[in-house]
Scaffold this active site. Sequence first.
Site, PDB file in Angstrom:
ATOM      1  N   LYS A  22     -10.788  -1.321 -21.613  1.00 33.35           N
ATOM      2  CA  LYS A  22     -10.583  -0.369 -20.544  1.00 33.35           C
ATOM      3  C   LYS A  22     -11.952  -0.363 -19.516  1.00 33.35           C
ATOM      4  O   LYS A  22     -12.193  -0.391 -18.443  1.00 33.35           O
ATOM      5  CB  LYS A  22     -10.302   1.178 -20.737  1.00 33.35           C
ATOM      6  CG  LYS A  22     -10.299   2.335 -19.751  1.00 33.35           C
ATOM      7  CD  LYS A  22     -10.134   3.484 -20.091  1.00 33.35           C
ATOM      8  CE  LYS A  22      -9.907   4.693 -18.972  1.00 33.35           C
ATOM      9  NZ  LYS A  22      -9.741   5.918 -19.456  1.00 33.35           N
TER      10      LYS A  22
ATOM     11  N   LYS B  72       0.899  -1.213   0.096  1.00 34.25           N
ATOM     12  CA  LYS B  72       0.054  -0.068   0.079  1.00 34.25           C
ATOM     13  C   LYS B  72       0.947   1.283   0.001  1.00 34.25           C
ATOM     14  O   LYS B  72       0.506   2.442  -0.331  1.00 34.25           O
ATOM     15  CB  LYS B  72      -0.855   0.027   1.143  1.00 34.25           C
ATOM     16  CG  LYS B  72      -1.799  -1.290   1.207  1.00 34.25           C
ATOM     17  CD  LYS B  72      -2.822  -1.257   0.059  1.00 34.25           C
ATOM     18  CE  LYS B  72      -2.559  -2.201  -0.982  1.00 34.25           C
ATOM     19  NZ  LYS B  72      -3.339  -2.209  -2.123  1.00 34.25           N
TER      20      LYS B  72
ATOM     21  N   GLN C 113     -13.535  -3.865 -11.569  1.00 32.63           N
ATOM     22  CA  GLN C 113     -13.466  -3.142 -10.111  1.00 32.63           C
ATOM     23  C   GLN C 113     -14.609  -3.052  -9.506  1.00 32.63           C
ATOM     24  O   GLN C 113     -14.663  -3.421  -8.221  1.00 32.63           O
ATOM     25  CB  GLN C 113     -12.583  -1.995 -10.474  1.00 32.63           C
ATOM     26  CG  GLN C 113     -11.200  -2.019 -10.965  1.00 32.63           C
ATOM     27  CD  GLN C 113     -10.602  -0.684 -11.272  1.00 32.63           C
ATOM     28  OE1 GLN C 113     -11.258  -0.082 -12.166  1.00 32.63           O
ATOM     29  NE2 GLN C 113      -9.491  -0.393 -10.892  1.00 32.63           N
TER      30      GLN C 113
ATOM     31  N   TYR D 249      -3.047  -3.655 -17.685  1.00 31.73           N
ATOM     32  CA  TYR D 249      -3.643  -2.563 -18.575  1.00 31.73           C
ATOM     33  C   TYR D 249      -2.522  -1.362 -18.637  1.00 31.73           C
ATOM     34  O   TYR D 249      -2.214  -0.858 -19.626  1.00 31.73           O
ATOM     35  CB  TYR D 249      -5.047  -2.225 -18.044  1.00 31.73           C
ATOM     36  CG  TYR D 249      -5.549  -0.921 -18.810  1.00 31.73           C
ATOM     37  CD1 TYR D 249      -6.237  -1.179 -19.796  1.00 31.73           C
ATOM     38  CD2 TYR D 249      -5.326   0.204 -18.312  1.00 31.73           C
ATOM     39  CE1 TYR D 249      -6.830  -0.072 -20.684  1.00 31.73           C
ATOM     40  CE2 TYR D 249      -5.927   1.424 -18.939  1.00 31.73           C
ATOM     41  CZ  TYR D 249      -6.527   1.170 -20.154  1.00 31.73           C
ATOM     42  OH  TYR D 249      -7.056   2.132 -20.899  1.00 31.73           O
TER      43      TYR D 249
ATOM     44  N   ARG E  92     -15.869  13.531 -19.687  1.00 33.51           N
ATOM     45  CA  ARG E  92     -14.719  13.711 -18.686  1.00 33.51           C
ATOM     46  C   ARG E  92     -15.421  13.930 -17.502  1.00 33.51           C
ATOM     47  O   ARG E  92     -16.371  14.384 -17.199  1.00 33.51           O
ATOM     48  CB  ARG E  92     -13.766  14.856 -19.200  1.00 33.51           C
ATOM     49  CG  ARG E  92     -13.086  14.326 -20.387  1.00 33.51           C
ATOM     50  CD  ARG E  92     -11.856  15.468 -20.587  1.00 33.51           C
ATOM     51  NE  ARG E  92     -11.053  15.320 -19.534  1.00 33.51           N
ATOM     52  CZ  ARG E  92      -9.730  15.885 -19.154  1.00 33.51           C
ATOM     53  NH1 ARG E  92      -9.519  16.838 -20.168  1.00 33.51           N
ATOM     54  NH2 ARG E  92      -9.026  15.636 -18.236  1.00 33.51           N
TER      55      ARG E  92
ATOM     56  N   HIS F 128      -8.289   6.574  -1.055  1.00 32.44           N
ATOM     57  CA  HIS F 128      -7.891   5.313  -1.346  1.00 32.44           C
ATOM     58  C   HIS F 128      -6.473   4.917  -0.753  1.00 32.44           C
ATOM     59  O   HIS F 128      -6.623   3.869   0.031  1.00 32.44           O
ATOM     60  CB  HIS F 128      -8.062   4.814  -2.671  1.00 32.44           C
ATOM     61  CG  HIS F 128      -7.292   3.656  -3.057  1.00 32.44           C
ATOM     62  ND1 HIS F 128      -7.918   2.252  -2.676  1.00 32.44           N
ATOM     63  CD2 HIS F 128      -6.329   3.158  -3.715  1.00 32.44           C
ATOM     64  CE1 HIS F 128      -7.314   1.338  -2.893  1.00 32.44           C
ATOM     65  NE2 HIS F 128      -6.129   1.958  -3.465  1.00 32.44           N
TER      66      HIS F 128
END
Length: 203
Positions: free
Chosen positions: A129, A49, A136, A112, A191, A75
């Site tokens: 993608k 991490k 996820q 990726y 976006r 995160h």
Amino acid sequence: MGLENDATEMFLMSGWATGYSFRCDIVDYSRSPQALRMAWTCWLFYLSKFIELLDTVFFVVRKKNGQVTFLHVYHHTIMSFTWWFGVKFAPGGLGTFHALVNCIVHIFMYSYYGLCALGPNYQKYLWWKKYMTAIQLIQFVVITVHIGQFFLMKNCQYQYPIFLYVIWSYGVSFMILFLNFWYYAYTRGQRLPKNTINKSKEE
């Protein structure tokens, strides 16, 4: 990616493929080879991490401050902080399932980004993608459901239930953030607004 492969294999061999029930798996505090291997694997995951935290350093050094989003910081900081308590007090049992799933997803994710780093000639191999984001999202659903079953068990003697509440919170919060990403990126085709979510790399 090699670290993720190693951690995945070690999590599997330390319990998840060698005897864990995927239900009420308590922490083994004995000094058996398998228990010690699981503890070492948890420490390895915890250290990883901090390696991931270097992403933020690289963004700042390269002056790409727009990539240092809420999800990115959230995160990396919360995982590093909370996993210290997890690996210190509960290195094993059902509280480590999310780490196994996370390692598996990271194998796909870093594959990726490895292709991305090879340049324009490899863009034709990056058609998946959108599916990376789907993987996820599935990760967070699986983690949330797995931990959620604990709250329905009548007699599970897992030693540190507080960690399960934290993990469940991970799953729910990241699921919401990634659904938001999916909505903006794939439903509206826009976006993402700043301070929402950076890229599908975050997990």
